[in-house]
Write a protein that holds these residues in place. Structure first.
Motif, short mmCIF file in Angstrom:
data_model
loop_
_atom_site.label_atom_id
_atom_site.label_comp_id
_atom_site.label_asym_id
_atom_site.label_seq_id
_atom_site.Cartn_x
_atom_site.Cartn_y
_atom_site.Cartn_z
N UNK A 208 -109.83 -25.26 34.45
CA UNK A 208 -108.85 -26.33 34.24
C UNK A 208 -109.04 -27.42 35.29
N UNK A 209 -109.45 -28.62 34.89
CA UNK A 209 -109.56 -29.71 35.86
C UNK A 209 -108.17 -30.18 36.30
N UNK A 210 -107.99 -30.33 37.61
CA UNK A 210 -106.69 -30.74 38.15
C UNK A 210 -106.70 -32.25 38.43
N UNK A 211 -105.55 -32.87 38.24
CA UNK A 211 -105.39 -34.28 38.58
C UNK A 211 -105.08 -34.36 40.08
N UNK A 212 -106.08 -34.72 40.87
CA UNK A 212 -105.93 -34.78 42.32
C UNK A 212 -105.81 -36.20 42.84
N UNK B 140 -88.00 -33.19 28.86
CA UNK B 140 -87.27 -34.32 29.44
C UNK B 140 -86.36 -33.93 30.60
N UNK B 141 -85.62 -32.84 30.44
CA UNK B 141 -84.74 -32.40 31.53
C UNK B 141 -85.56 -31.95 32.73
N UNK B 142 -86.67 -31.26 32.47
CA UNK B 142 -87.52 -30.81 33.57
C UNK B 142 -88.02 -31.99 34.40
N UNK B 143 -88.56 -33.02 33.74
CA UNK B 143 -89.15 -34.14 34.47
C UNK B 143 -88.11 -35.12 35.02
N UNK B 144 -87.01 -35.27 34.32
CA UNK B 144 -86.03 -36.27 34.72
C UNK B 144 -84.94 -35.74 35.65
N UNK B 145 -84.76 -34.42 35.65
CA UNK B 145 -83.66 -33.87 36.45
C UNK B 145 -84.12 -32.78 37.42
N UNK B 146 -84.83 -31.79 36.91
CA UNK B 146 -85.17 -30.64 37.76
C UNK B 146 -86.16 -31.03 38.86
N UNK B 147 -87.27 -31.64 38.47
CA UNK B 147 -88.30 -31.97 39.47
C UNK B 147 -87.75 -32.95 40.51
N UNK B 148 -87.07 -34.04 40.13
CA UNK B 148 -86.50 -34.90 41.16
C UNK B 148 -85.49 -34.17 42.06
N UNK B 149 -84.67 -33.32 41.45
CA UNK B 149 -83.64 -32.62 42.24
C UNK B 149 -84.26 -31.68 43.27
N UNK B 150 -85.34 -30.99 42.93
CA UNK B 150 -85.91 -30.00 43.83
C UNK B 150 -86.94 -30.56 44.79
N UNK C 294 -96.95 -36.50 42.58
CA UNK C 294 -98.19 -35.74 42.45
C UNK C 294 -97.98 -34.49 41.62
N UNK C 295 -96.92 -33.75 41.91
CA UNK C 295 -96.64 -32.51 41.18
C UNK C 295 -96.41 -32.80 39.70
N UNK C 296 -95.61 -33.82 39.40
CA UNK C 296 -95.32 -34.16 38.01
C UNK C 296 -96.58 -34.58 37.27
N UNK C 297 -97.44 -35.37 37.93
CA UNK C 297 -98.68 -35.80 37.29
C UNK C 297 -99.57 -34.59 36.95
#
Length: 325
Positions: A150-154, A191-201, A163-166
């Protein structure tokens, strides 16, 4: 690579040229095979008359070349910080006899069964995380690294959250492509994961980028046979980038990866949990979900990994659904 007789082997000229101070190759034997690479042990007689053993990984195609390069660059970066924690890379390159085949060389090690001693292992891992420094001050890496195939977006980012979201979006796309279809259930949760969970944590974190191995499960960490009862471990097959050091621990949470609570405790005797500490368990769950997604993309025909992702996202969404608009 073609045998000449029972004890001699002809290796590709570019491989032979890359071997350090080797007079002749005595034998080459395939020791491991995956879907994306072949591992070969090369025994050689050195110019000083002593014998040496080397490990060569071979991959094919464009992605094979990039994966080989990424492994060399990542292992070199780890070795520069903690030399006794990984093999010293020797070289990488392309076969003279086959422009589509690419190789990575390092020292060959004999391994013992079992897991490394948690204290010794985690002390080295903590040194890697705390003594490394991003050359740009940003999160990312200077080339693509691969988790399996799996190529990673670095791409360098100022923000760990971005970076994590990308990287997560990149892996979601790869999983969909390899599975041949999207998961409607997972799509409804994103949508909830990217808009709420990731920013919150991740947004509250005040961290500096640390060099991480990036794929630290039991298959990429072994006990050196020469260390005996000390059970000293080394790591290999990295998928490195400069990120949040706790991301490394997300791959320890699934029981299948064989890193126990003892390993978490040993690690945190050297490195404290990031602030806010009260978010630690949920951050590790978020990072675990990313590694489960990697497994779902690597093994799209095994639906249990996708279900783990769905369950993990649903749990985090329920807890943090009111965090951010």
């Amino acid at each position: 690579m073609a045998p000449v007789d029972g004890t001699r082997t002809v290796v590709d000229p570019n491989v032979f040229a890359a071997l350090p101070d080797v007079d002749k190759v005595l034998e080459a034997e395939q020791v491991v095979q995956s879907r994306w690479a072949t591992g070969i042990r090369i025994d050689a007689k050195n110019l000083d008359g002593n014998k040496g053993s080397y490990f060569m990984k071979v991959s094919e195609g464009h992605h094979g070349r990039e994966a080989i390069k990424g492994e060399f660059e990542a292992t070199s970066a780890i070795h520069a910080v903690v030399p006794n924690f990984c093999p010293k890379p020797i070289a990488w390159g392309t076969f003279a006899s086959d422009a589509d085949a690419h190789f990575y060389l390092c020292k060959f090690y004999e391994f013992a069964k079992g897991m490394p001693d948690p204290e010794l292992f985690c002390a080295n891992l903590a040194t890697l995380h705390t003594q490394s420094k991003s050359p740009t001050g940003k999160f990312g890496f200077h080339c693509t690294t691969y988790n399996g195939d799996l190529p990673q977006d670095n791409t360098w980012c100022e923000s760990w959250e971005v970076f994590f979201a990308n990287g997560l979006r990149r892996t979601l796309r790869v999983r969909d492509e390899r599975a041949g279809s999207r998961s409607a259930e997972l799509d409804s949760l994103l949508p909830t994961l990217f808009n709420k969970v990731i920013p919150r944590l991740l947004r509250p974190l005040k961290i500096s980028p640390a060099l991480i191995h990036g794929d630290l499960w039991y298959g990429n960490a072994s006990v050196l046979k020469e260390s005996g009862a000390r059970k000293e471990g080394i790591v290999y097959d990295p998928a490195s980038f400069y990120g949040h050091n706790e991301y490394e621990l997300g791959n320890w949470r699934p029981e299948r990866n064989r890193f126990t609570k003892e390993c978490f405790d040993a690690y945190h005797t050297h490195v404290p949990k990031s602030e806010p500490v009260e978010d630690y368990d949920d951050r590790i769950k978020l990072y675990e979900m990313r590694f489960n997604l990697n497994a779902a993309a690597l093994l799209p025909d095994q639906p249990q990994f996708l279900q783990m992702v769905i369950n993990g996202v649903a749990e985090l969404n329920e807890k943090f659904k009111d965090s951010y608009v």
